[in-house]
Design an enzyme around this catalytic site. Structure first.
Site, PDB file in Angstrom:
ATOM      1  N   ARG A  20     -41.772  78.234 -26.846  1.00 25.59           N
ATOM      2  CA  ARG A  20     -42.429  79.353 -26.173  1.00 25.59           C
ATOM      3  C   ARG A  20     -43.903  79.338 -26.519  1.00 25.59           C
ATOM      4  O   ARG A  20     -44.291  79.167 -27.674  1.00 25.59           O
ATOM      5  CB  ARG A  20     -41.800  80.684 -26.607  1.00 25.59           C
ATOM      6  CG  ARG A  20     -42.553  81.918 -26.139  1.00 25.59           C
ATOM      7  CD  ARG A  20     -41.812  83.187 -26.471  1.00 25.59           C
ATOM      8  NE  ARG A  20     -40.559  83.275 -25.743  1.00 25.59           N
ATOM      9  CZ  ARG A  20     -39.710  84.291 -25.861  1.00 25.59           C
ATOM     10  NH1 ARG A  20     -39.963  85.274 -26.699  1.00 25.59           N
ATOM     11  NH2 ARG A  20     -38.600  84.306 -25.139  1.00 25.59           N
ATOM     12  N   GLY A  22     -47.969  81.149 -25.152  1.00 26.46           N
ATOM     13  CA  GLY A  22     -48.512  82.447 -24.801  1.00 26.46           C
ATOM     14  C   GLY A  22     -48.168  82.897 -23.399  1.00 26.46           C
ATOM     15  O   GLY A  22     -48.177  84.090 -23.113  1.00 26.46           O
ATOM     16  N   ASP A 143     -57.524  72.566 -21.717  1.00 26.24           N
ATOM     17  CA  ASP A 143     -56.852  72.820 -22.995  1.00 26.24           C
ATOM     18  C   ASP A 143     -56.310  71.520 -23.579  1.00 26.24           C
ATOM     19  O   ASP A 143     -55.138  71.426 -23.942  1.00 26.24           O
ATOM     20  CB  ASP A 143     -55.726  73.843 -22.819  1.00 26.24           C
ATOM     21  CG  ASP A 143     -55.245  74.416 -24.157  1.00 26.24           C
ATOM     22  OD1 ASP A 143     -55.996  74.318 -25.155  1.00 26.24           O
ATOM     23  OD2 ASP A 143     -54.123  74.952 -24.205  1.00 26.24           O
TER      24      ASP A 143
END
Length: 387
Positions: A20, A22, A143
């Site tokens: 998991r 954000g 990212d």
């Protein structure tokens, strides 16, 4: 174990929760139509809507989501994870991506580990080629970090999560989708970033590949302190942090970490070539002896060894899938990999591999075992080699 949860009218069967982040939950799923495993990202758009006017933001997010997935799907590259499908069921949006049977670069860099020159050249170069292919499709990642660089079962790169940081940026402040240890200065200043921002982030990743840590870190995980470093501080040159980094590779990484985008190399495909040139070594004409190649005063990689090293790494992965780490075949494969690394022209990389092997053999067999002593002897031999 199948969870029983399905999407798209039963086409996708969710099997195992992988993690998991954000804004997404990642599942290993099975595509019954195409008869293949896939990585399915359940996007938590409801989290992104919090704190805003729901109706207006819902329309904005849906438009952004549609645009970003189409952009990601345009990328055609052997080094970028493919986007297969997308959909929504109720409030739940999802992306269906190529399943990468492997581990992230994070796994190889854990606990301050460094990579060999051969691994750095191969994986950083392939990441550059993937970024270049993405830029051809006018897609910026935003990212780039070790967790988003997967290494598959063949030892090749697959970049994941193109476009997801931009989707998060659309609902938060600029830079919210970034990871601070790898974020470019202009993104820290609130700019959305370009392909040159991705190259800065790649420079941070390469710095960590070679030294064991990103160029800027905070002992107490203070993100604002790290941001200030990206904006104002010059990182310590790699050659002062780790012995055995070729001068040209040091200079290339430092140029990627330039504060101003226009001062960095301007194209990812050029960076891929420069990475190879920075460490490439060609033996003198008529010279075939590995011993003569190693005797160079500068660390390098003899490219004739790259495929042999890749094949040895793959054999090691296959052995570890069948045996425990203390199995004799696994240990012998690790000895062979370390020796090949040294023979390629990377004595520091060989010494590091032998040190880890000796430490593991001490745990497996005891401190005076012949295998542990052999590994530490080999480590000392490569430390004493010119670098």
């Amino acid at each position: 174990m199948n969870t029983g949860k399905v999407l798209a009218g039963g086409r996708y069967h969710l099997d195992r929760h992988l993690g998991r982040g954000g804004m997404a939950d990642v599942w290993l799923a099975f595509d019954t139509k195409m008869d293949r495993p896939v990585a399915l990202k359940l996007l938590a758009l409801d989290r992104l809507r919090q704190g805003h006017r729901r109706d207006a933001l819902t329309e904005h997010i849906n438009a952004r989501y549609e645009k970003e997935w189409q952009s990601m799907a345009r990328i055609r590259s052997p080094y970028v994870a493919a986007i297969h499908d997308r959909g929504e069921e109720g409030e739940q949006a999802y992306l269906v991506m190529e399943w990468i049977d492997g581990k992230s670069l994070d796994h190889y860099l854990g606990k301050g580990s460094t990579l060999t020159l051969s691994q750095t050249v191969r994986w950083a170069g392939q990441t550059c080629e993937g970024l270049a292919d993405a830029y051809q499709a006018e897609v910026v990642h935003r990212d780039i970090k070790p967790a988003n660089i997967m290494i598959n079962e063949r030892g090749d790169v697959r970049i994941v999560d193109f476009g997801l940081a931009r989707l998060l940026d659309a609902t938060e402040t600029h830079g919210a989708g970034a990871t601070w240890q790898y974020v470019a200065p202009e993104r820290c200043d609130g700019e959305p970033g370009t392909h040159l921002s991705d190259l800065y982030s790649l420079g941070c990743v390469m710095y960590e590949m070679l030294t064991g840590s990103p160029p800027f870190t905070s002992r107490h995980d203070d993100s604002m302190a790290v941001v200030a470093m990206h904006l104002r501080q010059t990182p310590t040159p790699l050659r002062r942090v780790r012995r055995g980094v070729p001068e040209k590779l040091n200079d290339l990484v430092m140029s990627l970490l330039a504060k101003r985008p226009e001062q960095r190399p301007q194209h990812a495909d050029i960076v891929a070539k420069l990475i190879r040139q920075a460490v490439e070594h060609a033996p003198a004409s008529g010279t075939s002896s590995a011993r003569l190649v190693v005797a160079s005063e500068n660390p390098h990689v003899n490219m004739d060894f790259v495929e042999r090293i890749r094949a040895q790494e793959q054999q090691l992965r296959e052995l570890l899938a069948m045996h425990s780490g203390d199995h004799v075949e696994v240990i012998e494969a690790r000895f062979s990999l370390a020796e090949l690394t040294g023979e390629s022209g990377d004595p520091r990389g060989a010494a590091d591999l032998y040190e880890r092997l000796g430490t593991d053999c001490t745990v497996f067999y005891g401190p005076y075992s012949s295998r542990a002593l052999d590994a530490f002897d080999a480590m000392a031999r490569w430390i004493a080699s010119p670098a």
